[in-house]
Design an enzyme around this catalytic site. Structure first.
Site, PDB file in Angstrom:
ATOM      1  N   HIS A 137       0.848  -1.194   0.000  1.00 11.90           N
ATOM      2  CA  HIS A 137       0.000   0.000   0.000  1.00 11.90           C
ATOM      3  C   HIS A 137       0.885   1.247   0.000  1.00 11.90           C
ATOM      4  O   HIS A 137       2.121   1.130   0.010  1.00 11.90           O
ATOM      5  CB  HIS A 137      -0.994  -0.036   1.167  1.00 11.90           C
ATOM      6  CG  HIS A 137      -0.374  -0.149   2.538  1.00 11.90           C
ATOM      7  ND1 HIS A 137       0.492   0.784   3.062  1.00 11.90           N
ATOM      8  CD2 HIS A 137      -0.497  -1.109   3.489  1.00 11.90           C
ATOM      9  CE1 HIS A 137       0.859   0.429   4.277  1.00 11.90           C
ATOM     10  NE2 HIS A 137       0.283  -0.733   4.559  1.00 11.90           N
ATOM     11  N   HIS A 185       3.872   1.456   2.481  1.00 11.46           N
ATOM     12  CA  HIS A 185       5.101   0.758   2.086  1.00 11.46           C
ATOM     13  C   HIS A 185       5.820   1.562   0.992  1.00 11.46           C
ATOM     14  O   HIS A 185       7.037   1.707   0.999  1.00 11.46           O
ATOM     15  CB  HIS A 185       4.808  -0.638   1.532  1.00 11.46           C
ATOM     16  CG  HIS A 185       4.013  -1.521   2.450  1.00 11.46           C
ATOM     17  ND1 HIS A 185       2.799  -2.060   2.096  1.00 11.46           N
ATOM     18  CD2 HIS A 185       4.251  -1.947   3.708  1.00 11.46           C
ATOM     19  CE1 HIS A 185       2.344  -2.805   3.091  1.00 11.46           C
ATOM     20  NE2 HIS A 185       3.192  -2.745   4.092  1.00 11.46           N
ATOM     21  N   CYS A 238       2.130 -10.022  20.735  1.00  8.51           N
ATOM     22  CA  CYS A 238       1.267  -9.626  19.622  1.00  8.51           C
ATOM     23  C   CYS A 238       1.841 -10.262  18.368  1.00  8.51           C
ATOM     24  O   CYS A 238       2.977  -9.972  18.000  1.00  8.51           O
ATOM     25  CB  CYS A 238       1.207  -8.105  19.442  1.00  8.51           C
ATOM     26  SG  CYS A 238       0.409  -7.664  17.871  1.00  8.51           S
ATOM     27  N   CYS A 295       2.755  -7.711  15.430  1.00 11.03           N
ATOM     28  CA  CYS A 295       4.041  -7.013  15.604  1.00 11.03           C
ATOM     29  C   CYS A 295       5.186  -8.004  15.676  1.00 11.03           C
ATOM     30  O   CYS A 295       6.330  -7.650  15.472  1.00 11.03           O
ATOM     31  CB  CYS A 295       4.111  -6.254  16.924  1.00 11.03           C
ATOM     32  SG  CYS A 295       2.987  -4.903  17.129  1.00 11.03           S
ATOM     33  N   CYS A 354      -2.691  -4.608  22.051  1.00  5.93           N
ATOM     34  CA  CYS A 354      -1.461  -4.177  21.391  1.00  5.93           C
ATOM     35  C   CYS A 354      -1.539  -2.680  21.061  1.00  5.93           C
ATOM     36  O   CYS A 354      -2.513  -2.232  20.458  1.00  5.93           O
ATOM     37  CB  CYS A 354      -1.261  -4.972  20.102  1.00  5.93           C
ATOM     38  SG  CYS A 354      -0.068  -4.212  18.992  1.00  5.93           S
ATOM     39  N   HIS A 363      -1.535  -2.444  16.939  1.00  8.53           N
ATOM     40  CA  HIS A 363      -2.609  -3.051  16.152  1.00  8.53           C
ATOM     41  C   HIS A 363      -3.965  -3.039  16.831  1.00  8.53           C
ATOM     42  O   HIS A 363      -4.979  -3.350  16.202  1.00  8.53           O
ATOM     43  CB  HIS A 363      -2.233  -4.488  15.762  1.00  8.53           C
ATOM     44  CG  HIS A 363      -1.047  -4.548  14.839  1.00  8.53           C
ATOM     45  ND1 HIS A 363       0.235  -4.789  15.292  1.00  8.53           N
ATOM     46  CD2 HIS A 363      -0.950  -4.341  13.507  1.00  8.53           C
ATOM     47  CE1 HIS A 363       1.071  -4.753  14.265  1.00  8.53           C
ATOM     48  NE2 HIS A 363       0.385  -4.480  13.175  1.00  8.53           N
ATOM     49  N   LYS A 379      -3.554   5.291  10.877  1.00  7.70           N
ATOM     50  CA  LYS A 379      -2.584   4.481  10.156  1.00  7.70           C
ATOM     51  C   LYS A 379      -3.340   3.472   9.293  1.00  7.70           C
ATOM     52  O   LYS A 379      -4.354   2.934   9.717  1.00  7.70           O
ATOM     53  CB  LYS A 379      -1.687   3.740  11.150  1.00  7.70           C
ATOM     54  CG  LYS A 379      -0.547   3.021  10.462  1.00  7.70           C
ATOM     55  CD  LYS A 379       0.485   2.493  11.444  1.00  7.70           C
ATOM     56  CE  LYS A 379       1.687   1.939  10.684  1.00  7.70           C
ATOM     57  NZ  LYS A 379       1.857   0.513  10.782  1.00  7.70           N
ATOM     58  N   LYS A 419      -5.164  -3.366   7.305  1.00  9.32           N
ATOM     59  CA  LYS A 419      -6.108  -4.260   6.645  1.00  9.32           C
ATOM     60  C   LYS A 419      -7.450  -4.211   7.350  1.00  9.32           C
ATOM     61  O   LYS A 419      -8.495  -4.146   6.726  1.00  9.32           O
ATOM     62  CB  LYS A 419      -5.565  -5.690   6.746  1.00  9.32           C
ATOM     63  CG  LYS A 419      -4.816  -6.118   5.539  1.00  9.32           C
ATOM     64  CD  LYS A 419      -4.994  -7.600   5.363  1.00  9.32           C
ATOM     65  CE  LYS A 419      -3.794  -8.375   5.696  1.00  9.32           C
ATOM     66  NZ  LYS A 419      -3.528  -9.633   5.272  1.00  9.32           N
TER      67      LYS A 419
HETATM   68  N1  MSP Z   1       8.674  -7.018   8.492  1.00 10.95           N
HETATM   69  C1  MSP Z   1       8.811  -5.941   9.404  1.00 10.95           C
HETATM   70  C2  MSP Z   1      10.075  -5.156   9.126  1.00 10.95           C
HETATM   71  C3  MSP Z   1      11.331  -5.948   9.200  1.00 10.95           C
HETATM   72  S1  MSP Z   1      12.702  -4.996   8.760  1.00 10.95           S
HETATM   73  C4  MSP Z   1      13.986  -5.962   9.143  1.00 10.95           C
HETATM   74  C5  MSP Z   1       7.604  -5.003   9.271  1.00 10.95           C
HETATM   75  N2  MSP Z   1       6.972  -5.061   8.094  1.00 10.95           N
HETATM   76  S2  MSP Z   1       5.697  -4.196   7.661  1.00 10.95           S
HETATM   77  O1  MSP Z   1       5.223  -4.760   6.435  1.00 10.95           O
HETATM   78  O2  MSP Z   1       4.773  -4.098   8.727  1.00 10.95           O
HETATM   79  O3  MSP Z   1       6.222  -2.828   7.197  1.00 10.95           O
HETATM   80  C6  MSP Z   1       6.884  -1.985   8.007  1.00 10.95           C
HETATM   81  C7  MSP Z   1       7.276  -0.714   7.294  1.00 10.95           C
HETATM   82  O4  MSP Z   1       6.399  -0.337   6.240  1.00 10.95           O
HETATM   83  C8  MSP Z   1       7.181   0.457   8.247  1.00 10.95           C
HETATM   84  O5  MSP Z   1       8.245   0.562   9.121  1.00 10.95           O
HETATM   85  C9  MSP Z   1       7.187   1.578   7.264  1.00 10.95           C
HETATM   86  O6  MSP Z   1       8.477   1.773   6.790  1.00 10.95           O
HETATM   87  C10 MSP Z   1       6.267   1.055   6.184  1.00 10.95           C
HETATM   88  N3  MSP Z   1       4.883   1.401   6.465  1.00 10.95           N
HETATM   89  C11 MSP Z   1       3.829   0.568   6.663  1.00 10.95           C
HETATM   90  N4  MSP Z   1       2.705   1.296   6.881  1.00 10.95           N
HETATM   91  C12 MSP Z   1       3.011   2.594   6.834  1.00 10.95           C
HETATM   92  C13 MSP Z   1       2.294   3.790   6.938  1.00 10.95           C
HETATM   93  N5  MSP Z   1       1.018   3.827   7.136  1.00 10.95           N
HETATM   94  N6  MSP Z   1       2.989   4.945   6.810  1.00 10.95           N
HETATM   95  C14 MSP Z   1       4.322   4.964   6.566  1.00 10.95           C
HETATM   96  N7  MSP Z   1       5.010   3.859   6.478  1.00 10.95           N
HETATM   97  C15 MSP Z   1       4.413   2.653   6.629  1.00 10.95           C
HETATM   98  O7  MSP Z   1       7.331  -4.283  10.176  1.00 10.95           O
END
Ligand code: MSP
Length: 506
Positions: free
Chosen positions: A19, A22, A127, A130, A144, A147, A295, A298
């Site tokens: 999304h 990311h 959690c 996380c 959590c 979440h 934030k 899903k």
């Molecule tokens: N898999 C772990 C990270 C491991 S790194 C060794 C994780 N993954 S995640 O899919 O949840 O994505 C985390 C990252 O995605 C966040 O730290 C951020 O960089 C980005 N984002 C996910 N949602 C976001 C927003 N709503 N806004 C900005 N960034 C976001 O945690």
């Protein structure tokens, strides 16, 4: 020798579809690495997916699939999305790859041999989204804090990583390298966490088998974060190409969201120290991209897919918005109306108009060839200032400030045209003045194309081509290429369709 520059994004969980949250991190990483490539750095830009852990096991179960089948289906959507957004990553790591397993095992063995891992019994609140343990007081309404879902009571025999032994070393490290966590507010947060006292954390699981087995006790698999963080090392050669690893390590930047600061700025440097490796040079944690003040998630169904916005705004329009619209650091709210307004003002009007009118006038008034350059036109100073400001801002990952400087140059050029009115000069038969003014504007366009290329690579390359320049802007090298006077006289110009057509609300 080109300077190595190693930048990473988090590896994303493939139980989610990509999304704009990311994409926010990944596009920022792409812009910064494209900028460093313009300086001739030996860039390595890594992204990937985090395929282990309980949240993947559960997501797979929910679809009646084995975890491997599940990630084989979902992980490629991340790579496809980055392709769609013109992300020029050098590698894409999946944590189920053999190179990663092998590297993580060697790393864990090193930490174990150094005496920083021991067996214990864990009881705690977990959690699974996380993949983190929480204490009672960290929960919000018993749930959590990230979440908002209930945590689970877990009890198992685990190996523990002796994080508590690293408190002093971490404090000493951050005292010596305060730049190692940015922005500064995040450093303060990290120092606060460390000063509160660090507890050993469990680094293995026996309750699941989906993960990297511990080499000395294979009924345990590595805790997903222990394995995931190591992707930053396994991708560049740890465990199979030490020379390459030493070339790129330590990473210049780990770009992350603020939600995973503790893992990156407390756990990770301690884990590396425990194995005798250097901690990363900088962990940069940005804020969240919020939708309607919340934030994306899903469960809230407020996720926006990059492809939906690309269909309307184009790849460059998408990239420009997420990098330039808000400061990279604090939280920011996404709004469609805001995106549309900025697209129309900055890209369609400022950038697009400047390119269009200058090329049109040059074709109509000076025969479609670049006139002899003036060594020092009135826009030369504005161009030099834009470059300087961009350079300073990029050192701080201030993308909005940096590209804001380039757009100030665009505005200055548009104002110069209004002021000098080349159409009137042409009509009055003043060929010298017409050529001078248009020459200045064409040279400004060259510099604009060059400096904006990290963020809008396609429009910049097209403008470059219409200016009659060979290759692409990314073939140019800074700082020389940013100097006034780089557009060769006599080059053939081409006018064309608007680079950013104006958009109406859909
Ligand atoms: N898999 C772990 C990270 C491991 S790194 C060794 C994780 N993954 S995640 O899919 O949840 O994505 C985390 C990252 O995605 C966040 O730290 C951020 O960089 C980005 N984002 C996910 N949602 C976001 C927003 N709503 N806004 C900005 N960034 C976001 O945690």
């Amino acid at each position: 020798m080109p300077r190595p520059f190693y930048l990473t994004t988090p590896i994303y969980y493939p139980n989610d579809v990509p999304h704009i949250g990311h994409a926010y991190t990944t596009v920022a990483g792409d812009v910064l690495t494209r900028w460093r490539r313009l300086w001739g750095d030996d860039v390595f830009f890594l992204t990937g997916v985090d395929e282990h852990g309980l949240n993947i096991v559960r997501a797979a179960e929910a679809q009646g699939l084995a975890p491997q089948e599940f990630v084989d289906q979902t992980s490629p959507t991340f790579g496809e999305t980055w392709k769609l957004l013109d992300i020029a990553n050098d590698d894409f790591i999946r944590t189920t790859e053999p190179r990663h397993h092998q590297a993580v095992q060697q790393f864990m063995q090193a930490v174990y041999d150094n005496g920083y891992i021991e067996l214990g019994l864990y009881e705690g609140l977990y959690c699974y989204r996380c993949e983190l343990y929480y204490t009672e007081d960290e929960l919000v309404d018993g749930k959590c804090p990230i979440h908002g879902i209930p945590v689970e009571q877990v009890r198992e025999e685990n190996y523990f990583f002796k994080l508590s032994e690293f408190q002093d070393r971490l404090l000493a490290h951050y005292t010596e390298h305060p730049e190692a966590v940015q922005p500064e507010t995040r450093l303060n947060e990290v120092l606060g966490l460390i000063r509160q006292g660090l507890r050993d954390f469990s680094m293995s699981r026996t309750s699941i088998s989906w993960g990297v087995p511990l080499p000395w006790d294979p009924k345990h698999v590595a805790y997903v974060w222990f394995d995931a963080l190591f992707n930053y090392c396994s991708a560049i050669g740890y465990g199979y190409d030490r020379e390459r690893f030493d070339h790129y390590w330590p990473a210049d930047y780990h770009l992350i969201g603020k939600d995973i600061l503790r893992q990156h700025a407390v756990y990770w440097p301690a884990m590396l120290m425990a194995a005798g490796e250097a901690p990363p040079k900088c962990v940069f944690a940005h804020g969240w991209l919020l939708v309607g003040g919340e934030k994306m998630s899903k469960s809230k169904l407020n996720q926006i897919a990059p492809a939906d916005l690309v269909a309307e705004f184009g790849v460059d329009g998408f990239r420009y918005h997420f990098v330039v619209d808000q400061r990279f650091g604090p939280d920011g709210d996404f709004s469609y109306e805001g995106m549309l307004a900025r697209y129309n003002s900055d890209l369609a009007n400022n950038f697009g108009n400047l390119a269009n009118r200058v090329l049109n006038m040059a074709v109509n008034f000076v025969g479609g060839v670049v006139p002899d350059a003036r060594a020092d036109g009135p826009l030369a100073d504005a161009a030099a200032t834009a470059f300087e400001r961009l350079q300073e801002a990029m050192e701080k990952l201030d993308f909005s400030g940096g590209f804001g400087a380039v757009w100030d140059l665009i505005r200055a050029a548009n104002a110069y045209i209004e002021d000098r009115q080349p159409w009137a000069l042409h009509k009055a038969g003043d060929a010298t003045a017409t050529a001078e003014v248009l020459g200045d504007c064409l040279e400004t366009l060259r510099i604009v194309a060059l400096l904006s290329s990290p963020v809008i690579p396609n429009a910049a390359a097209e403008l470059w081509r219409r200016l009659g320049l060979p290759g692409r802007p990314e073939d140019a090298r800074l700082p020389d290429a940013a100097r006034w006077g780089g557009l060769p006289a006599g080059s053939r110009l081409e006018k064309g369709a608007p680079l950013f057509p104006r958009l109406e609300p859909s």
